[in-house]
Design a protein around this motif. Structure first.
Motif, PDB file in Angstrom:
ATOM      1  N   ASP A  82      32.073  38.732  40.910  1.00 50.73           N
ATOM      2  CA  ASP A  82      30.628  38.859  41.032  1.00 50.73           C
ATOM      3  C   ASP A  82      30.078  38.165  42.279  1.00 50.73           C
ATOM      4  N   ASN A 131      32.594  44.367  41.246  1.00 55.59           N
ATOM      5  CA  ASN A 131      32.213  43.256  40.383  1.00 55.59           C
ATOM      6  C   ASN A 131      32.807  43.469  38.994  1.00 55.59           C
ATOM      7  N   GLN A 132      32.653  42.458  38.151  1.00 55.04           N
ATOM      8  CA  GLN A 132      33.238  42.522  36.812  1.00 55.04           C
ATOM      9  C   GLN A 132      32.659  43.671  35.998  1.00 55.04           C
ATOM     10  N   GLU A 141      44.947  39.562  39.063  1.00 52.97           N
ATOM     11  CA  GLU A 141      44.082  38.565  39.703  1.00 52.97           C
ATOM     12  C   GLU A 141      44.872  37.560  40.526  1.00 52.97           C
TER      13      GLU A 141
END
Length: 285
Positions: free
Chosen positions: A225, A197-198, A171
């Motif tokens: 998201d 997305n997550q 990240e």
């Protein structure tokens, strides 16, 4: 004897090349990549067989066609004369797209992959007036200096392509890449690519597929998201954020996931532009 790709994450490049080869051989192909089958090698098709996910092949085709269109439209007219392919892999846009003369395409990726790619391309060159510049670098590590040393001009209009990249990065590295690409960009620059997305990373139904990626050395690490908020937080103004199946994006066979269902896995294709013009002349390299 041709060498094998050392870094496991680079094997995904062969996987995507195999999917591009299969798409190019369809009568209703969304694009034509005449180099894809050679670049994929047997390893790329073995990954397709092992993961057994035909939806991924469709997604790669839609993504390729979307990003092709962004690059062609952005460089057709106007001041953009630099394209940077982040984690270029076995991408052949510099060779197969009708790009304008005077354009330079920088291809960033691991040294081993770029060396093997050169061997497999067997001297293939872009159309007249287009320059292709491989830049060996690890995008999880500092990379801007290597790009500038290769001739990139900071502060000039640029198209950045982050195809199949951001969700493979830790990240912090993904955030850093978005910030640094914006800082290097001039007025009128574009950033395009894809995000997950997550839920796509944690989806229980897709655990065998996700586990297969991890066991192959290429785990998904970063999901978001609200891609619009992510891009804006790093200085990129979203122009286009869509899911496969929206706006006529090819042969997507699944329903489009409502954005208010964050627990449903989805992919995003995006394009964003620089939000604030840089004052004065382009910065010196």
């Amino acid at each position: 004897m041709r060498r094998t790709i050392v870094k496991a994450v680079s094997r995904t490049a062969q996987w995507v090349a195999a999917a591009r080869a299969l798409e190019s051989e369809r009568p209703d192909a969304l694009f034509d990549d005449p180099y894809a089958r050679s670049l994929a090698g047997s390893a790329g098709f073995e990954i397709i067989d092992r993961l057994n996910t035909p939806i991924s092949n469709v997604y790669f085709a839609i993504r390729t066609a979307y990003l092709d269109r962004v690059v062609l439209e952005a460089t057709a007219d106007g001041p953009i004369r630099q394209v940077v392919l982040m984690a270029a892999g076995m991408d052949t846009r510099a060779l197969r797209l009708p790009l304008p003369a005077g354009l330079t395409v920088y291809e960033l990726d691991h040294t081993e992959l770029l060396d093997i790619k050169e061997e497999l391309l067997s001297g293939a060159a872009p159309a007249g007036g287009v320059t292709r510049v491989p830049v060996p670098v690890d995008l999880a590590e500092p990379w801007p200096e290597a790009l500038k040393d290769a001739g990139f001009r900071p502060g000039c209009p640029t198209v950045w392509v982050t195809e199949g990249l951001l969700y493979y990065l830790p990240e912090d590295a993904a955030h850093r890449l978005l910030t640094e690409s914006c800082a290097l960009s001039g007025p009128g620059s574009l950033l395009t690519g894809d995000l997950l997305n997550q839920a796509a990373i944690t989806d229980q139904k897709a655990r065998p597929f996700i586990k297969g990626l991890a066991e192959g050395g290429s785990p998904w690490q970063f999901g978001v998201d609200r891609p619009e908020e992510l891009l804006a937080s790093h200085g990129w103004q979203p122009v286009d954020v869509i899911q496969p199946g929206e706006d006529g994006t090819g042969r997507w066979p699944l329903p489009v996931v409502p954005r208010d269902k964050p627990d449903a896995p989805t992919d995003f294709l995006f394009t964003a532009r620089t939000t604030d013009p840089l004052p004065g002349p382009p910065r010196d390299t």
